[in-house]
Design a protein around this motif. Structure first.
Motif, mmCIF file in Angstrom:
data_model
loop_
_atom_site.group_PDB
_atom_site.id
_atom_site.type_symbol
_atom_site.label_atom_id
_atom_site.label_comp_id
_atom_site.label_asym_id
_atom_site.label_seq_id
_atom_site.Cartn_x
_atom_site.Cartn_y
_atom_site.Cartn_z
ATOM 1 N N THR A 17 64.476 27.296 29.174
ATOM 2 C CA THR A 17 63.353 27.886 30.224
ATOM 3 C C THR A 17 62.965 27.692 30.968
ATOM 4 O O THR A 17 62.319 26.182 30.650
ATOM 5 C CB THR A 17 63.509 29.491 29.543
ATOM 6 O OG1 THR A 17 61.815 28.735 28.711
ATOM 7 C CG2 THR A 17 63.536 30.998 28.454
ATOM 8 N N ASN A 18 62.115 27.763 31.884
ATOM 9 C CA ASN A 18 61.220 27.040 32.653
ATOM 10 C C ASN A 18 59.792 26.612 31.900
ATOM 11 O O ASN A 18 59.232 26.185 32.182
ATOM 12 C CB ASN A 18 60.895 27.931 33.698
ATOM 13 C CG ASN A 18 60.025 29.118 33.296
ATOM 14 O OD1 ASN A 18 60.708 30.290 32.898
ATOM 15 N ND2 ASN A 18 59.047 29.820 34.454
ATOM 16 N N ILE A 19 59.981 27.679 30.884
ATOM 17 C CA ILE A 19 58.677 26.845 30.045
ATOM 18 C C ILE A 19 58.525 26.206 28.540
ATOM 19 O O ILE A 19 60.020 26.498 27.947
ATOM 20 C CB ILE A 19 57.910 28.518 29.367
ATOM 21 C CG1 ILE A 19 57.227 29.135 30.714
ATOM 22 C CG2 ILE A 19 56.819 28.072 28.514
ATOM 23 C CD1 ILE A 19 56.481 29.914 30.392
ATOM 24 N N PRO A 20 58.790 24.543 29.122
ATOM 25 C CA PRO A 20 59.036 24.290 27.869
ATOM 26 C C PRO A 20 58.470 25.092 26.100
ATOM 27 O O PRO A 20 57.381 25.130 25.793
ATOM 28 C CB PRO A 20 57.900 22.872 27.656
ATOM 29 C CG PRO A 20 57.529 22.671 28.947
ATOM 30 C CD PRO A 20 57.548 24.364 29.269
ATOM 31 N N GLY A 21 59.843 24.253 25.368
ATOM 32 C CA GLY A 21 59.424 24.539 23.752
ATOM 33 C C GLY A 21 59.862 27.175 24.129
ATOM 34 O O GLY A 21 59.886 27.482 22.521
ATOM 35 N N ILE A 22 60.154 27.217 25.027
ATOM 36 C CA ILE A 22 61.005 28.797 24.633
ATOM 37 C C ILE A 22 61.931 28.922 25.363
ATOM 38 O O ILE A 22 63.103 28.142 26.316
ATOM 39 C CB ILE A 22 60.319 29.422 25.608
ATOM 40 C CG1 ILE A 22 58.211 30.127 25.622
ATOM 41 C CG2 ILE A 22 60.725 30.520 25.728
ATOM 42 C CD1 ILE A 22 58.278 31.104 24.447
ATOM 43 N N TYR A 23 63.611 29.387 24.823
ATOM 44 C CA TYR A 23 64.711 29.051 24.635
ATOM 45 C C TYR A 23 65.160 30.661 25.107
ATOM 46 O O TYR A 23 64.611 31.924 24.398
ATOM 47 C CB TYR A 23 65.412 28.654 23.756
ATOM 48 C CG TYR A 23 65.338 26.895 23.922
ATOM 49 C CD1 TYR A 23 65.259 26.303 24.377
ATOM 50 C CD2 TYR A 23 63.973 26.396 22.901
ATOM 51 C CE1 TYR A 23 64.910 24.634 24.195
ATOM 52 C CE2 TYR A 23 63.323 25.434 22.948
ATOM 53 C CZ TYR A 23 63.481 24.398 23.658
ATOM 54 O OH TYR A 23 63.349 23.339 22.995
ATOM 55 N N ALA A 24 66.006 30.781 25.810
ATOM 56 C CA ALA A 24 66.900 32.428 25.308
ATOM 57 C C ALA A 24 68.261 32.116 24.973
ATOM 58 O O ALA A 24 68.466 31.027 25.635
ATOM 59 C CB ALA A 24 66.119 32.553 26.443
ATOM 60 N N ILE B 7 62.768 30.833 20.532
ATOM 61 C CA ILE B 7 64.266 31.615 20.783
ATOM 62 C C ILE B 7 64.289 32.968 21.024
ATOM 63 O O ILE B 7 64.321 34.171 20.226
ATOM 64 C CB ILE B 7 65.461 31.453 19.740
ATOM 65 C CG1 ILE B 7 65.203 29.875 19.343
ATOM 66 C CG2 ILE B 7 66.376 30.907 20.471
ATOM 67 C CD1 ILE B 7 66.237 29.008 18.626
ATOM 68 N N ILE B 8 64.161 33.726 22.799
ATOM 69 C CA ILE B 8 64.172 35.054 22.792
ATOM 70 C C ILE B 8 65.794 35.356 22.374
ATOM 71 O O ILE B 8 66.561 34.468 23.499
ATOM 72 C CB ILE B 8 64.232 35.170 23.870
ATOM 73 C CG1 ILE B 8 61.989 35.033 23.626
ATOM 74 C CG2 ILE B 8 63.569 36.811 24.686
ATOM 75 C CD1 ILE B 8 61.234 35.267 24.828
ATOM 76 N N ALA B 9 66.192 36.330 21.735
ATOM 77 C CA ALA B 9 67.616 37.036 21.340
ATOM 78 C C ALA B 9 67.361 38.155 21.295
ATOM 79 O O ALA B 9 68.227 38.848 20.453
ATOM 80 C CB ALA B 9 68.348 36.230 20.422
#
Ligand SMILES: Cc1cc2nc3c(=O)[nH]c(=O)nc-3n(C[C@H](O)[C@H](O)[C@H](O)COP(=O)(O)OP(=O)(O)OC[C@H]3O[C@@H](n4cnc5c(N)ncnc54)[C@H](O)[C@@H]3O)c2cc1C
Length: 245
Positions: A205-212, A61-63
């Motif tokens: 996001t457009n990549i499964p497993g990556i959230y922002a 998770i990008i925060a």
């Protein structure tokens, strides 16, 4: 912070941050106080590269907020895409056996230099007046003088310093400060718009497993929005992990 619910006298950003860290520690959540320089793909997982570690993870998770980076160097903007790059791993191959400079002085700059080591001929780290990093490699030199301007015809050719000395170069990689939203996104292949990470309403996001979440996704830059999106990203990540089992 003046308008966040529950703090009738306001609270400083640092105080709120410290309280959150304390709360996480009380819940025995592992905490690593390190700078993230890169996130890469590792089979169907991800590898988060920090100052001293590489952490494998199924989700990220990008925060990281969205701090604006501004480099006030005459001529720099003019050459974006024509010798000025923001991602060594993405654009490095354009500079095979050429001479390049990396502008920056921190851990992120060194990470970019490492990605260029076996591609470029000579690499010069330009700290632009900041303290030089403790880094040595055969084809790397460091210049700490403040930069005055970038010069060239159709593409970058020369950098001039405040003391009127200059060096020739084939390319400039900007890597000042810590890795921000666009830096991490470009290397991973995340879609960004207006310097913010694009997500759907579930913070995917457009990549499964990556959230922002939070300021990193742009829009309303307020804590209430960051908290909502953080919650949503956490729930989506749990759902994703459960489905992978
Ligand atoms: C002066 C000021 C006043 C404000 N006042 C208000 C207000 O009154 N009310 C309100 O609702 N909002 C206010 N805001 C906005 C609010 O602070 C943000 O919307 C909110 O903090 C966003 O939270 P975030 O978690 O997305 O990002 P941030 O709070 O910016 O947190 C990001 C974190 O990630 C870390 N980080 C960044 N890059 C990396 C990296 N490469 N590796 C590791 N860590 C990294 C940063 O150090 C930081 O700790 C204010 C902002 C400012 C600047």
């Amino acid at each position: 912070m003046e308008n966040y619910y529950g703090f009738e006298n306001g609270i400083t950003g640092n105080e709120l941050y410290q309280k959150g860290i304390k709360q996480a520690s009380n819940l025995e959540i592992d905490l690593l106080k390190e700078e993230v320089v890169k996130i890469s793909h590792l089979n169907s997982n991800f590898l988060v590269h920090t100052t001293n570690n590489q952490i494998e993870s199924k989700v990220v998770i990008i925060a990281i907020g969205n701090q604006k980076k501004h480099l006030d160097i005459d001529g720099l903007n003019k050459f974006e895409g024509r010798g000025v790059s923001y991602c060594a791993i993405c654009d490095g191959f354009f500079y095979r056996n050429k001479d390049v400079v990396v502008i920056g002085s921190g851990t992120y700059a060194i990470s970019e230099v490492n990605d260029l080591l076996n591609i470029a001929n000579n690499i010069t780290i330009l700290t632009n007046g900041n303290k030089p990093p403790d880094f040595r490699a055969d084809n790397v030199s460091i210049i700490s003088k403040p930069i005055k301007l970038v010069r060239g015809n159709t593409k970058v050719e020369e950098i001039e310093f405040d003391d009127n000395s200059s060096i020739k170069t084939d390319g400039i990689f900007i890597a000042q400060g810590v890795a921000g939203v666009t830096d991490l996104s470009k290397k991973l292949g995340l879609i960004i718009e207006k310097n913010s990470i694009v997500t759907n309403k579930d913070m995917e996001t457009n990549i499964p497993g990556i959230y922002a979440c939070g300021d990193a996704t742009g829009g309303l830059l307020q804590i209430s929005k960051a908290v909502y999106e953080g919650t949503k990203a956490g729930l989506s990540a749990i759902k994703y992990l459960n489905n992978r089992r």
